[in-house]
Design a protein around this motif. Structure first.
Motif, short mmCIF file in Angstrom:
data_model
loop_
_atom_site.label_atom_id
_atom_site.label_comp_id
_atom_site.label_asym_id
_atom_site.label_seq_id
_atom_site.Cartn_x
_atom_site.Cartn_y
_atom_site.Cartn_z
N ASP A 1 31.54 -13.24 -72.42
CA ASP A 1 31.42 -13.68 -73.81
C ASP A 1 31.00 -12.49 -74.65
O ASP A 1 29.84 -12.13 -74.63
CB ASP A 1 30.39 -14.81 -73.87
N ARG B 1 35.91 -23.96 -64.00
CA ARG B 1 36.17 -24.52 -65.33
C ARG B 1 36.97 -25.80 -65.21
O ARG B 1 36.60 -26.83 -65.76
CB ARG B 1 37.02 -23.55 -66.14
N ILE C 1 30.78 -22.00 -68.23
CA ILE C 1 31.64 -21.58 -69.34
C ILE C 1 32.26 -22.81 -70.01
O ILE C 1 32.25 -22.95 -71.23
CB ILE C 1 32.75 -20.65 -68.84
#
Lengths: 349, 349
Positions: free
Chosen positions: A295, B238, B267
């Motif tokens: 990120d 994810r 995430i």
DNA sequence: TGGCTATCTGAAAGCGCTTTCAAAAACCGC
DNA sequence: GCGGTTTTTGAAAGCGCTTTCAGATAGCCA
């Protein structure tokens, strides 16, 4: 006396050898060898008999004897600087892919970024009788090439290009320069570098040189306080960036030797309220699994480890089999643009 | 005729063999062998002469001949499910540490979580004549143990415990249960699991079973929609978490099969505005390099791969050398508490 | 110096396979 | 059915090292 089948009389504990197969099939060991090695000129019925006998006995040829006799060990060695580095692991597994297709085995060893250790490991493999050797980079112990030459086996270097030795790789200086140029095109003028250990590591060294030259070509320079060398890892990246901030005005962009280092630097940046890419652009090296998930997602130089490994494997196999090869194969690295790079804030340059 | 030193007359291309050394030192090959293998009972002056001759000639014993003669290949094989997984890489390199100390080489192969492939790779190594074999887990192809037995070499399994075979590992069910209990102690009642592929993978399977049992012991259950199986990696994590959210009320805590999976789940959570650990506690497996650096730092089950590797290496070497060993070595995993776990929000349970 | 041990040493026999070489077998045309 | 080929085949010679076994040396004491 009972008429027991052969396989029950077979003394247990001794695994069957070619002579046993020959005996059972009613042929000589020469014929057994011919059948098992697929050479032509054996009549179908005998071939059948041998196959069946080998099957029944669970015969497995003794590798050492075969190696001694053929002077082929059917194994290739590879010495990499760090077996825990993603790029090297990928190369090892892709080299192995190719070797397996040619019935060769890969024996890997770890040199830990130390030329003495590399020499020791390579010598160890050479003593084992490997038929080929893969190395990383173009800097080695002065005795290494002599030993390889004396052993007479083919060798290939990877991850960098070489003037003297067969190699599969790319121009580390040029690819790092490309990253620097990209940053300069965005408008950055204060660019820093955090690399892994450069001692005995031509890739790391070349990258920094390439960046310095790219900067120089546009009238900039790599300030010494922005040229940081650390040991690898996320922790190293953090420390490195901290160290960089300690010396004068901070850079607006950094290029890191690995994605781990970049990750570490980004963590440190966040901890200090430095936003990426607002205040700081970051570029990594390798395009590791996690790079797209950071990120922000990390801009990085993708090294095509798998292709390098395949090419290196093919190269060695070809030379072992006496086929012609090109001395130098270039598999260029590629700049993957993601969100960790952006133009510097107005007036920051 | 010029009086050139021997080494210049030495025909190039043929590397020196024991007979050359013997000749140069004025002894027999038997004595050369005795000196080079450090066996006692050679007079000092002859020993010296042999050493010097070997040195001068750059003599390196032929490994195949030695292996054939001693019936020792001086190599150990290891087949791991995935050579790119940090835990397995660490095990390989720590096994190698120990092997090297005993002058053994490690030959590693990749099975890709497939029993057929594992069998093929192991057979390949067996044919090469390895002196010992390391495997991962307790589930293998039905033929594998028979082949190993026929070859007569020692084998050790790692990363899990086994009733039938020598092993170095830990109780996967119990350690995962510990993590589940910890979460329940914090007050969680809806706990989910995202694991890697469980087919042919006793570790993964055992972990989920352990968690399910721990829940059951406290009157809870692992809801099917919270029991997700994915292929490894950050992307898998994810997807897995997304999938989990699709089915009914979300869990307040999840336990992931690897830290990569946990990373991926975090995430996805962040992308959906689910805060960790506020809304969701996350536990990983392995304590990878990056785990302490995630945001928040990841609570994880640390698997002592290095210790497992050392113990497995020692075990094999001991058995190869005919020394007694314990059949089962337990090296327990450890729950490392960091900031990704916390009590559930009031009323969320 | 002679006799008897205790040490050293080298010749030679493998280790289990491949490969050469010459003999045996199969084939062929007449 | 025969001489001349062409295939097939097995005996035997390695490959380079270790190791056994018996002979050669050295050491020791009387």
């Amino acid at each position: 006396m009972l008429d027991l089948p052969d396989d029950i009389l077979e003394p247990p504990g001794r695994s069957p050898v070619a002579r046993d197969v020959a005996h059972r099939a009613g042929v000589s060991t020469a014929t057994v060898s011919r059948v098992l090695n697929g050479s032509a000129g054996v009549r179908a019925d005998k071939r059948e008999a041998v196959m069946r006998a080998a099957q029944d006995l669970g015969f497995v040829a003794n590798g050492a004897a075969r190696a001694l006799s053929t002077r082929r060990f059917m194994a290739v060695g590879a010495v990499v600087p760090n077996i825990e580095n993603e790029a090297f692991v990928r190369v090892l597994s892709s080299v192995q892919d190719r070797l397996r297709q040619a019935d060769y085995t890969l024996i890997a060893a770890n040199a830990g970024y130390d030329l003495e250790d590399e020499l020791r490991e390579a010598t160890f493999l050479l003593e084992r009788g490997i038929d080929g050797l893969m190395l990383v980079g173009d800097i080695h112990h002065p005795d290494l090439h002599a030993r390889i030459a004396r052993s007479g086996i083919p060798m290939v270097q990877t991850f960098s290009l070489s003037r003297e030795h067969p190699c599969v790789g790319f121009d580390n200086a040029a690819s790092a320069a490309r990253a620097a140029n990209y940053l300069m095109d965005l408008g950055h003028r204060r660019i820093g570098v955090i690399s892994g250990l450069r001692k005995d590591n031509d890739r790391g060294g070349a990258r920094v040189t390439g960046i310095a030259q790219a900067l120089a070509a546009r009238g900039l320079r790599l300030a010494p306080e922005h040229d940081i060398e650390i040991s690898y890892g996320i922790g190293g990246g953090r420390d490195g960036f901290r160290q960089m901030l300690a010396g004068g005005p901070p850079p607006t962009a950094i290029i890191c030797g690995t994605d781990q280092i970049a990750f570490g630097a980004m963590i440190e940046a966040r901890a200090r309220g430095i936003s990426v890419p607002g205040d700081l652009s970051v570029i990594g090296h390798n395009d590791s699994d996690f790079a797209p998930f950071l990120d922000p997602p990390l801009t990085t130089i993708r090294i095509h480890s798998v292709e390098i490994g395949h090419a290196a494997g093919d190269h060695l196999i070809a030379r072992i089999q006496g086929r012609p090869v090109v001395r130098l194969t270039e598999i260029d690295a590629e700049l993957i643009l993601r969100a960790s790079t952006a133009p510097p804030r107005r007036g920051a340059g």
